[in-house]
Structure formats: structure tokens, C-alpha cells
Design a protein around this motif. Structure first.
Motif, PDB file in Angstrom:
ATOM      1  N   VAL A 142      13.737  45.634  37.804  1.00  0.00           N
ATOM      2  CA  VAL A 142      15.161  45.874  38.025  1.00  0.00           C
ATOM      3  C   VAL A 142      15.706  46.508  36.760  1.00  0.00           C
ATOM      4  CG1 VAL A 142      17.403  44.750  38.210  1.00  0.00           C
ATOM      5  CG2 VAL A 142      15.516  43.957  39.636  1.00  0.00           C
ATOM      6  N   ARG A 143      16.481  47.561  36.913  1.00  0.00           N
ATOM      7  CA  ARG A 143      17.108  48.185  35.743  1.00  0.00           C
ATOM      8  C   ARG A 143      18.621  48.055  35.884  1.00  0.00           C
ATOM      9  NH1 ARG A 143      14.239  53.357  34.744  1.00  0.00           N
ATOM     10  NH2 ARG A 143      15.176  53.874  36.737  1.00  0.00           N
ATOM     11  N   ILE A 144      19.227  47.309  34.972  1.00  0.00           N
ATOM     12  CA  ILE A 144      20.682  47.145  35.010  1.00  0.00           C
ATOM     13  C   ILE A 144      21.328  48.374  34.385  1.00  0.00           C
ATOM     14  CG2 ILE A 144      22.649  45.710  34.345  1.00  0.00           C
ATOM     15  CD1 ILE A 144      20.688  44.175  36.078  1.00  0.00           C
ATOM     16  N   LYS A 145      22.047  49.123  35.205  1.00  0.00           N
ATOM     17  CA  LYS A 145      22.648  50.377  34.726  1.00  0.00           C
ATOM     18  C   LYS A 145      24.104  50.223  34.314  1.00  0.00           C
ATOM     19  CE  LYS A 145      20.824  54.131  35.724  1.00  0.00           C
ATOM     20  NZ  LYS A 145      19.960  55.063  34.969  1.00  0.00           N
ATOM     21  N   GLY A 146      24.701  49.076  34.655  1.00  0.00           N
ATOM     22  CA  GLY A 146      26.102  48.901  34.279  1.00  0.00           C
ATOM     23  C   GLY A 146      26.806  47.905  35.177  1.00  0.00           C
ATOM     24  N   LEU A 147      28.100  48.117  35.336  1.00  0.00           N
ATOM     25  CA  LEU A 147      28.919  47.152  36.071  1.00  0.00           C
ATOM     26  C   LEU A 147      29.681  47.800  37.214  1.00  0.00           C
ATOM     27  CD1 LEU A 147      30.597  45.169  33.116  1.00  0.00           C
ATOM     28  CD2 LEU A 147      28.465  44.618  34.321  1.00  0.00           C
ATOM     29  N   MET A 148      30.012  46.985  38.196  1.00  0.00           N
ATOM     30  CA  MET A 148      30.861  47.401  39.303  1.00  0.00           C
ATOM     31  C   MET A 148      31.947  46.346  39.496  1.00  0.00           C
ATOM     32  SD  MET A 148      31.469  46.541  42.753  1.00  0.00           S
ATOM     33  CE  MET A 148      31.085  47.069  44.404  1.00  0.00           C
ATOM     34  N   GLY A 149      33.146  46.807  39.808  1.00  0.00           N
ATOM     35  CA  GLY A 149      34.200  45.845  40.089  1.00  0.00           C
ATOM     36  C   GLY A 149      35.217  46.410  41.060  1.00  0.00           C
ATOM     37  N   MET A 150      35.892  45.492  41.724  1.00  0.00           N
ATOM     38  CA  MET A 150      36.968  45.881  42.640  1.00  0.00           C
ATOM     39  C   MET A 150      38.247  45.222  42.157  1.00  0.00           C
ATOM     40  SD  MET A 150      35.098  45.337  46.269  1.00  0.00           S
ATOM     41  CE  MET A 150      36.310  45.962  47.429  1.00  0.00           C
ATOM     42  N   ALA A 151      39.263  46.045  41.975  1.00  0.00           N
ATOM     43  CA  ALA A 151      40.550  45.509  41.541  1.00  0.00           C
ATOM     44  C   ALA A 151      41.245  44.831  42.724  1.00  0.00           C
ATOM     45  CB  ALA A 151      41.425  46.630  40.996  1.00  0.00           C
ATOM     46  N   SER A 152      42.287  44.102  42.439  1.00  0.00           N
ATOM     47  CA  SER A 152      43.079  43.471  43.496  1.00  0.00           C
ATOM     48  C   SER A 152      43.633  44.536  44.436  1.00  0.00           C
ATOM     49  CB  SER A 152      44.263  42.715  42.896  1.00  0.00           C
ATOM     50  OG  SER A 152      43.810  41.645  42.114  1.00  0.00           O
ATOM     51  N   PHE A 153      43.709  44.174  45.711  1.00  0.00           N
ATOM     52  CA  PHE A 153      44.344  45.062  46.673  1.00  0.00           C
ATOM     53  C   PHE A 153      45.840  44.819  46.557  1.00  0.00           C
ATOM     54  CE2 PHE A 153      45.648  46.336  50.984  1.00  0.00           C
ATOM     55  CZ  PHE A 153      45.103  47.609  50.986  1.00  0.00           C
ATOM     56  N   SER A 154      46.495  45.620  45.719  1.00  0.00           N
ATOM     57  CA  SER A 154      47.879  45.308  45.368  1.00  0.00           C
ATOM     58  C   SER A 154      48.637  46.574  45.027  1.00  0.00           C
ATOM     59  CB  SER A 154      47.873  44.375  44.149  1.00  0.00           C
ATOM     60  OG  SER A 154      49.150  44.279  43.588  1.00  0.00           O
ATOM     61  N   ASN A 155      49.936  46.537  45.255  1.00  0.00           N
ATOM     62  CA  ASN A 155      50.780  47.660  44.842  1.00  0.00           C
ATOM     63  C   ASN A 155      51.210  47.532  43.389  1.00  0.00           C
ATOM     64  OD1 ASN A 155      50.776  48.939  47.347  1.00  0.00           O
ATOM     65  ND2 ASN A 155      52.436  47.604  48.093  1.00  0.00           N
ATOM     66  N   ASP A 156      50.863  46.408  42.806  1.00  0.00           N
ATOM     67  CA  ASP A 156      51.229  46.169  41.416  1.00  0.00           C
ATOM     68  C   ASP A 156      50.227  46.907  40.524  1.00  0.00           C
ATOM     69  OD1 ASP A 156      51.681  45.262  38.885  1.00  0.00           O
ATOM     70  OD2 ASP A 156      51.730  43.130  39.415  1.00  0.00           O
ATOM     71  N   MET A 157      50.524  48.166  40.195  1.00  0.00           N
ATOM     72  CA  MET A 157      49.564  48.992  39.488  1.00  0.00           C
ATOM     73  C   MET A 157      49.317  48.504  38.057  1.00  0.00           C
ATOM     74  SD  MET A 157      48.389  50.610  41.848  1.00  0.00           S
ATOM     75  CE  MET A 157      47.219  51.910  41.470  1.00  0.00           C
ATOM     76  N   GLU A 158      50.254  47.759  37.524  1.00  0.00           N
ATOM     77  CA  GLU A 158      50.066  47.182  36.187  1.00  0.00           C
ATOM     78  C   GLU A 158      48.945  46.133  36.234  1.00  0.00           C
ATOM     79  OE1 GLU A 158      50.718  47.801  32.443  1.00  0.00           O
ATOM     80  OE2 GLU A 158      51.680  48.975  34.022  1.00  0.00           O
ATOM     81  N   LEU A 159      48.958  45.357  37.303  1.00  0.00           N
ATOM     82  CA  LEU A 159      47.909  44.348  37.520  1.00  0.00           C
ATOM     83  C   LEU A 159      46.545  45.021  37.655  1.00  0.00           C
ATOM     84  CD1 LEU A 159      47.129  41.321  38.354  1.00  0.00           C
ATOM     85  CD2 LEU A 159      47.423  42.111  40.703  1.00  0.00           C
ATOM     86  N   VAL A 160      46.504  46.051  38.509  1.00  0.00           N
ATOM     87  CA  VAL A 160      45.261  46.773  38.751  1.00  0.00           C
ATOM     88  C   VAL A 160      44.733  47.380  37.447  1.00  0.00           C
ATOM     89  CG1 VAL A 160      44.284  48.781  39.944  1.00  0.00           C
ATOM     90  CG2 VAL A 160      45.796  47.220  41.182  1.00  0.00           C
ATOM     91  N   LYS A 161      45.649  47.954  36.686  1.00  0.00           N
ATOM     92  CA  LYS A 161      45.271  48.577  35.420  1.00  0.00           C
ATOM     93  C   LYS A 161      44.649  47.555  34.467  1.00  0.00           C
ATOM     94  CE  LYS A 161      47.535  51.601  32.066  1.00  0.00           C
ATOM     95  NZ  LYS A 161      48.837  52.222  31.843  1.00  0.00           N
ATOM     96  N   ASN A 162      45.248  46.396  34.392  1.00  0.00           N
ATOM     97  CA  ASN A 162      44.714  45.363  33.503  1.00  0.00           C
ATOM     98  C   ASN A 162      43.348  44.868  33.958  1.00  0.00           C
ATOM     99  OD1 ASN A 162      46.637  45.248  31.448  1.00  0.00           O
ATOM    100  ND2 ASN A 162      48.042  44.109  32.772  1.00  0.00           N
ATOM    101  N   GLU A 163      43.138  44.839  35.266  1.00  0.00           N
ATOM    102  CA  GLU A 163      41.823  44.439  35.763  1.00  0.00           C
ATOM    103  C   GLU A 163      40.765  45.482  35.382  1.00  0.00           C
ATOM    104  OE1 GLU A 163      43.589  41.762  39.449  1.00  0.00           O
ATOM    105  OE2 GLU A 163      42.692  43.705  39.903  1.00  0.00           O
TER     106      GLU A 163
END
Ligand SMILES: *Cc1c(COP(=O)(O)O)cnc(C)c1O
Length: 217
Positions: A142-163
Motif C-alpha cells: 500500500v502506498r499512502i499518497k496523501g489525504l482526502m476529506g469532505m467538508a461539512s455540507f453547509s452554506n457557512d463558507m467560513e466553516l468549510v474554509k476552516n475545515e
């Protein structure tokens, strides 16, 4: 139904080579994937094992298939002969199984560790402490190439940005764990521009390209 060609070109222009576009084609018919392929797209992302296997069998062999859904250990064997990148690795058990199937297929499988960054309860992934304890070196195929993430499903773009910022920070800390990452998979139809601004180099875009999904067909 159908592919939004204008949107496709617009997105590529927006990405401007800074990020890889993974076209998320879950629930969409093979004709739609073929249409995008004919425009030059090669990276496609799917969430369901059976659907991915069925599509891989009939579509061109030079497609790079990304598995972006929640992968169950007992299904790894079905995609391990051909999968290009598994985005959602969220447990040590899954890593062990991917390693086992990679050995059987005499290959190395590239993976991203999924990190839980959203506020919602339903999203999978490691938290920060768990991430530091992943025993990745036990799995030579297995070769770990990095990370994946999903931000909150939200209209609060400040929240999404911080995630996104949080995920980028964890990505930047990987070398201290002996991982030299090259892929940060974050950003979807609704937030990919912000994701790029925050350091993403791989975006997973579905509905902007293929239209809204209908799960009840
Ligand atoms: C469905 C899905 C996407 C694409 O979502 P859109 O909002 O349609 O762009 C991206 N990432 C993951 C993990 C998904 O499940």
C-alpha cells in the motif's frame, strides 16, 4: 442527463493545471462517462463497488478509476486488480485488506487516508489522533499518497474554509510521520474553488459535470 461540456471546459480552465479533476460519475450511465472520455477526461470517481466493476468492464482501459466511497473490507478484492487510487481509507483493517489484495494481484495500490473534518456525524474517516497512529509501514503493498476529506455540507463558507485549512495542516504534518504526500483530495461541486485556494490538488466533481443525481431511478 448528459454531460455539460461548457462546464467541463470552464472547470478545467479554473483548475489551470493546479489540481487534478476527478469526474464523479456515480449513478450516471456509461454513455455519459464515454462522452466525457471523448473530451479527454481520464480520471473518474465511483462510490459503489459493483457499479465501478460493471463500468470498468465496458469502458476504455486507459481510464484511471478512483474509488471515493466508503469501502468495505470484503469488497476490496473486486476492485484491487485495476483501481488507480482509493480515496477513502478510514481504518487499519481496511489498509491491511488492501495490502493483502494488492499482494495477490502483484501490485502496489495507492491510497489516501480519509480524515474526518466535518461537523456532521455521518462522515467517515480518521480523526487527528488516530491519523498519527496509523501503522502504514506494516503494509508494503500500500502506498499512502496523501489525504482526502469532505467538508461539512453547509452554506457557512467560513466553516468549510476552516475545515479545509485543518485538512491542509494535517497534510503538511505527514512528513513527520515518514509519509511524503503528493495528493490532497478536497473539494466538490459546491466548494472546489475554495478548496483550491486552501491547497487542494485534486478535486472530485460530479453534479456540475453530469447534473444532479437521481438515486431512485
Ligand atoms: C458524490 C461525491 C462527490 C461529488 O459530489 P458533487 O457535489 O456532485 O460534486 C465528491 N466526493 C465524494 C466522496 C462523493 O461521494
Amino acid at each position: 442527463m448528459g454531460v455539460n461540456t461548457e462546464k467541463y471546459k470552464e472547470i478545467l480552465k479554473e483548475l489551470n493545471g493546479k489540481a487534478t479533476l476527478v469526474a464523479v460519475s456515480k449513478t450516471k450511465p456509461v454513455e455519459d462517462l464515454q462522452a466525457l472520455y471523448d473530451l479527454g477526461q481520464r480520471d473518474f470517481g465511483e462510490n459503489y463497488v459493483q457499479e465501478l466493476v460493471d463500468k470498468q468492464a465496458v469502458l476504455p482501459k486507459d481510464i484511471r478509476w478512483h474509488f471515493i466511497g466508503h469501502l468495505q473490507s470484503n469488497k476490496v478484492k473486486f476492485i484491487s486488480p485495476f483501481v488507480h487510487l482509493v480515496h477513502g481509507v478510514d481504518s487499519g483493517n481496511l489498509l491491511a485488506e488492501i495490502n493483502k489484495q494488492a499482494i495477490k494481484n502483484n501490485r502496489v495500490i495507492d491510497c489516501l487516508l480519509q480524515v474526518y473534518i466535518a461537523t456532521e456525524e455521518t462522515k467517515f474517516g480518521f480523526d487527528e489522533a488516530e491519523l498519527q497512529n496509523v501503522q502504514w509501514c506494516n503494509y508494503p503493498n500500500v502506498r499512502i499518497k496523501g489525504l482526502m476529506g469532505m467538508a461539512s455540507f453547509s452554506n457557512d463558507m467560513e466553516l468549510v474554509k476552516n475545515e479545509f485549512k485543518q485538512l491542509k495542516k494535517l497534510y503538511d504534518q505527514l512528513p513527520a510521520q515518514g509519509i511524503q504526500p503528493t495528493i490532497l483530495s478536497m473539494g466538490m461541486s459546491g466548494d472546489f474553488k475554495m478548496a483550491i485556494d486552501e491547497g487542494s490538488n485534486m478535486v472530485r466533481i460530479g453534479s456540475l459535470l453530469f447534473g444532479e443525481r437521481n438515486y431512485n431511478k
